[in-house]
Each structure stands twice: as C-alpha cells, then as structure tokens.
Enzyme design. Sequence first.
Site, short mmCIF file in Angstrom:
data_model
loop_
_atom_site.label_atom_id
_atom_site.label_comp_id
_atom_site.label_asym_id
_atom_site.label_seq_id
_atom_site.Cartn_x
_atom_site.Cartn_y
_atom_site.Cartn_z
N GLU A 254 -14.38 -14.89 -15.21
CA GLU A 254 -14.75 -13.55 -15.66
C GLU A 254 -13.57 -12.58 -15.53
O GLU A 254 -12.97 -12.45 -14.46
CB GLU A 254 -15.96 -13.06 -14.86
N THR A 298 -17.83 -11.67 -22.96
CA THR A 298 -18.03 -13.05 -22.47
C THR A 298 -18.68 -13.92 -23.55
O THR A 298 -18.25 -15.06 -23.77
CB THR A 298 -18.95 -13.08 -21.24
N HIS A 413 -16.12 -8.71 -12.29
CA HIS A 413 -16.55 -7.94 -13.46
C HIS A 413 -16.50 -6.46 -13.13
O HIS A 413 -16.82 -6.06 -12.00
CB HIS A 413 -17.99 -8.36 -13.83
N ASP A 472 -12.06 -15.05 -19.81
CA ASP A 472 -12.84 -14.74 -21.02
C ASP A 472 -12.30 -13.56 -21.82
O ASP A 472 -12.36 -13.53 -23.03
CB ASP A 472 -14.33 -14.57 -20.71
N HIS A 473 -11.77 -12.54 -21.12
CA HIS A 473 -11.26 -11.34 -21.82
C HIS A 473 -10.58 -10.47 -20.78
O HIS A 473 -10.62 -10.79 -19.59
CB HIS A 473 -12.40 -10.58 -22.49
C1 GP9 Z 1 -23.11 -11.21 -18.21
C2 GP9 Z 1 -21.72 -11.65 -18.07
C3 GP9 Z 1 -20.76 -10.52 -18.23
O1 GP9 Z 1 -24.03 -12.23 -18.24
O2 GP9 Z 1 -21.44 -12.67 -18.94
O3 GP9 Z 1 -20.65 -10.14 -19.54
P1 GP9 Z 1 -19.43 -9.29 -20.10
O4 GP9 Z 1 -19.76 -7.86 -19.84
O5 GP9 Z 1 -18.20 -9.70 -19.41
O6 GP9 Z 1 -19.41 -9.62 -21.52
MN MN Z 2 -16.95 -11.30 -19.27
#
Ligand code: GP9
Ligand code: MN
Length: 634
Positions: A254, A298, A413, A472-473
């Site tokens: 994440e 994500t 996150h 992921d980003h």
């Molecule tokens: C939520 C998690 C976070 O289930 O995948 O999402 P994001 O905000 O990073 O897209």
């Molecule tokens: Mn994410």
Amino acid sequence: MLKREWPKHSILAIAIIATWLKTYIVYKTAFSITIDNALQEFILFINPLSMLLFLYGLALFFKSEKAKNRYLLIMTLVTSAILYGNVAFYRFFSDFITLPLLFQTQNFGDLKSSAAASIFWTDIFYFSDFLIVLLAIKFLPTMKITEKASSVQRKAYFILSAALMFFNLGLAEAERPQLLTRSFDREMLVKNIGMYNYHLYDVYIQSKSQAQRALANGSELVEVTNYVSSTQAEPSDEMHGIAKDRNLIVVTLESLQTFVLNNEMNGQTITPFMNELTKDKDTIYFPNFYHQTGLGKTSDSEFILENSLYPRGGSAVFFTHSGNTYNSMAEKLGENGYFTNVQHANTKSFWNRDIMYQALEIDEFQDIESFTIEEGQAVNWGMKDVPFMQQSVEHMTEMQQPFYSRLLTLTNHHPFYLDEEDKFISEFDSNSGTLNRYFQTARYLDEAVKELFDELKAKGLYENSIIVMYGDHYGISENHNAAMSQFLGKEITPYDTAQLQKVPFFVHIPGYGEGHVNEEIGGQIDMRPTILNLMGIEADEDIQFGDDLFSEEREEFTVFRDGRFITGENVYAGGSCYDLETGEIDDPAGCEPFIDRAMQQLNYSEAIINGDLLRFYDEETGELLTDEAPAATQ
Ligand code: GP9
Ligand code: MN
C-alpha cells in the site's frame, strides 16, 4: 378530537417526514454504517431529504386531492420497497444493491434462496410511512384542494429542494473529496448522498456503461489486436516457467514509493528488510518501475495486474465496469489448476471488489470477515499489516495447492497513523505531517513484509512459492511538494513528480540464486505478462498492453494513465520533454513520436473497457467472435 381543518399540504408534509425519519432509523438499525464524527452523522441524517422533497413534491402538480394522495401513497410504497430491498439484501450479503449485481446470475440464485429466510413479519415496520400516509388520508380532515399549488409556491418549493441537494453534495464533497468521480465504496455513497440518491447515481453510472456497451461490436477489436500483436514483445525464454506449478503470492504494498527504498531519513533506515531483498540472491528487484493508476488507486493497480489493461481515465473501473468480460490472470491461473484468492482486511464492497472479483473469476475473497482483529490490532484504516500477514499465511495453509493468493496491505495508507508501539523510527521534521508520518508507516510495512516471509518459512510454504510484490500508487501527493523537496534536497519539477511515481517491484523466487537489480524501465501493466511467463503459462493470444519485463526485445516505454510517459531516454511530463538521466529539458523531438502512441494505447484500452470488447474475443485462438464473423465453435 381536533375539529379544525389541516393545512392543505399536510399529507405531503407527513409523507416526507415519515419516510425521512423512517429512512434514518433504518440506516441506524438495519445497516452497519460507520460514523466517525458529528458531521458524518449530520450528513447521514439529512441525506434522504433532498430526494424525498423532489420526488414527493411532484404531488404539487396534481389537481385533484385524490390523485395527489394516490401519488403519495405509491411513492411511499416505492421508496419503502427500495429501502426494504436493500435491508433484505444486506442481511444476506452485507452490501447495498447495485444494478450489475442483480444481473449476475450467480448472485441472483443466492438471492432467491436466501430471500425467504431473511424476511420477518416485523419487517412491516419498513412500510410504516406508507401506513401512516394511508391513515392520514383516511382520518385527517384536510382542506379540500380545488386547485394545484400556485406556480410561485411550486418554484419556491423546488428551489428549496435543489438547494438542499447542493448543500448535501457540498457537505459530502467536503467530507469525501471526489466521492462521485471515484465512488470508493457503496457504504460511503449511501452515507454521504443517501440511499435514494445513491440508487439514482448507480442507475446513471450503469446505464452509461450499458449504452456504450450496446453500441459496441467486435469489429473495433481488429485494430486493437493488430496494434497489440505488432507491438508485443516475445517473452523471455530463459525465464519461462521458472516458477512453474509453484504457489503464487502477490503482495500489494500500500502506497509504497521507491524513494524510501535504500534510503535514509535523518539517519534512520526506512525499509531495512526490503533493502536486503533488493540485494538478495533469490530476488529480482526493479527500481525503475512505475505505477499507472488513475482515480481507482489500489483497485486500478489490481485491474492492471489482472488484465494488463489501463484503468479508466475519469472513474474507477472497478465500479463502472464490473459487469464486463475480462481475461484476468486469476482466470488464466484457474484454468491451469490454480485455486485463486484475494485477502484484504477491509469491507468487501470497498472499490466494489465483491462484484468485480466475480468478473475477474477470483475463486475466493477473504475480506475483513475472515480475520480476527484482537484488541490493539487495528489502526488507521483497519487491521494492522503484521497480524494481517500472520492470519493470511494461516489461511494459505488451508488452501488447495497450487494457489494464487493476493494480499492487499492497508497500514501504510494516508493519513499514515500508527500506534506508539509500531513506530520503529521517529517522524520526519518537515511542515507536512503526512510526509513526516509516511516514513514511519512505510517502516511498519517493511516489518509486515518480513513477517510474511518468516511466516511462510515457518509454515513450510516458502520454498514452493514465488512472491511478487508491488507498490500500488504514490502515498505522497503533489500537495506535499514543499516537504518532499526538503527531504530530497532539491526543487521538484514535473520531471521529479513523474519520477516519484516509481513504486517498487519485487520478484522473489526461493532457490533461484541469480537475483539481481534489473534496471529495465517498466510499469504495472507489465506485471501480468511477466508473471505468467515465470509461471510457464502461455499468453501469446491475450490482449495485453504490457510486456514481459525479462524479454530481450522489449521496448522501454511506460505510459501513465494521464498521458505522461517514460522512454529509455526521456520523461514526458507537464508538456515538456526531459532527459531521463539529468532531468534537464531536452529536445522535444525525443518525445514527439511517443506522444500519439501513448494516447493510442490509452484509447485502445479505454475502448476495450467501454465497449466490453473482450466478450467478442477468444483468447485461446485469437479469433474474433463478432456477429459478422462468428467463430466456429469447437
Ligand atoms: C481499501 C484499500 C485502500 O480497501 O485498498 O484503497 P486506496 O485508497 O489506496 O485506493
Ligand atoms: Mn492503495
């Protein structure tokens, strides 16, 4: 007993108030909607009102009292049915109804069998507003209406209802920026815009997608397949099947950006375990790897991973196109004898995963319900990554092998909060609390990755698996440029912003022995072809926009979802062409030929999604299944 006559719009007012209050009571009793603060509670309370004012207010156009009353009765029945439908559905699926769901036969089967079991006689309460209006019509001595409401009155009324709608949307936007473009989660939508507006929004999104789908036919694919087959690189022979028949574990790291790896913050190592991995004999580490996500964050990264398609430009594809036909990596592995699974300790409806995973043919989704969260094991968005890893590996021990299990982490996150005991390093000292804390949560994520490896070894799953991990980003947006520039010790140009979109990509193959740092420029779109080749699975005929990163003939050209791109020589960002090495503005001629190609790829991918074109494609044979040229059935 009251003898006086009630004002002439009493029934309307009673209907609105009854449905409004009933809806709020139902929100609080029949669904579990998380409320974090008083503003959220207030939004929840007022959110049914704007739509009810509008819908019920149409009664003001009726001339006869009888017609008006009948209309109001029908409306209370309609809204009750919508609300009650959701309640009954929620009892079984813990989710709100969305149109594609009703069309998915699998769900519908479940629904029918469970419907009877989730209906009780006390449910009559859900129709209480209908009953109240019925009684009011019968027993309240209202003034007889001889004419319609005056047009001035009506105008004032509808202006009020529109104003309330904008007030509600404004509050929702303040509470959740980009709620309507990104969608996020059905619960969040219901919470912020209300059950009735949510359904309107859902119908709008779905009918827009359906209209585009209906207009599409397979002939559009001809151009796309020509493009893909002429640009796709032959996968590497050397790496082909190197992880054949092993379990595949893919970890989504994440918000992890590459800049924290092999780096220090105020003398403290940020990712000690992953730093070691980058030098490990069984790991191939890609430091020049970029995320390509858009609004779906994500979920976009998951979409790219599974399909090697670009996500959509203006919305989260997980929400808008969950009814499409895809040819996912999970489906492919499933066909090759794999059990496929995703583990994520969040509500299943977030990013519409519960629905989209069916389209991606993922066998099992272990959401928050599959995890036990003990005292002290939750922070920030939910379950902490370390216990998540422990329980995920525990789950793996029970899976049929070989399996493909995807783990989505959560602790690193935004807003990057941690409990004291999980802070292994101190904060950074910039003016951005977000960036300051980010280093600590990244450090925590590193610990979770270490835990995963330890657990896999302890449970005997390590040797026979391949572990792929990707960021992921970005975690730190451009809003924190000043702080970021303090950390990096330089001004941040569009070139640097583009370079900050690098996310780590690891391929860890226990026993491989030839681990190295691979400088190849690539992106998430390359994950599917790369992984499938490692697993020894042919994907020659698949429509993929990425390439095997190990392929010798691969061209370095990585396109971001917004049209920026990286080539072997240049970075194209902010409308300028930069030298990849120096970050200086370069001759635009270096970028020019790629600008159109970048758009072309994005457009082709978008056309596939919008037209649901993969339904016209047979990935076994590469044949088109159009009405004009139906493929011979085998
Ligand atoms: C939520 C998690 C976070 O289930 O995948 O999402 P994001 O905000 O990073 O897209
Ligand atoms: Mn994410």
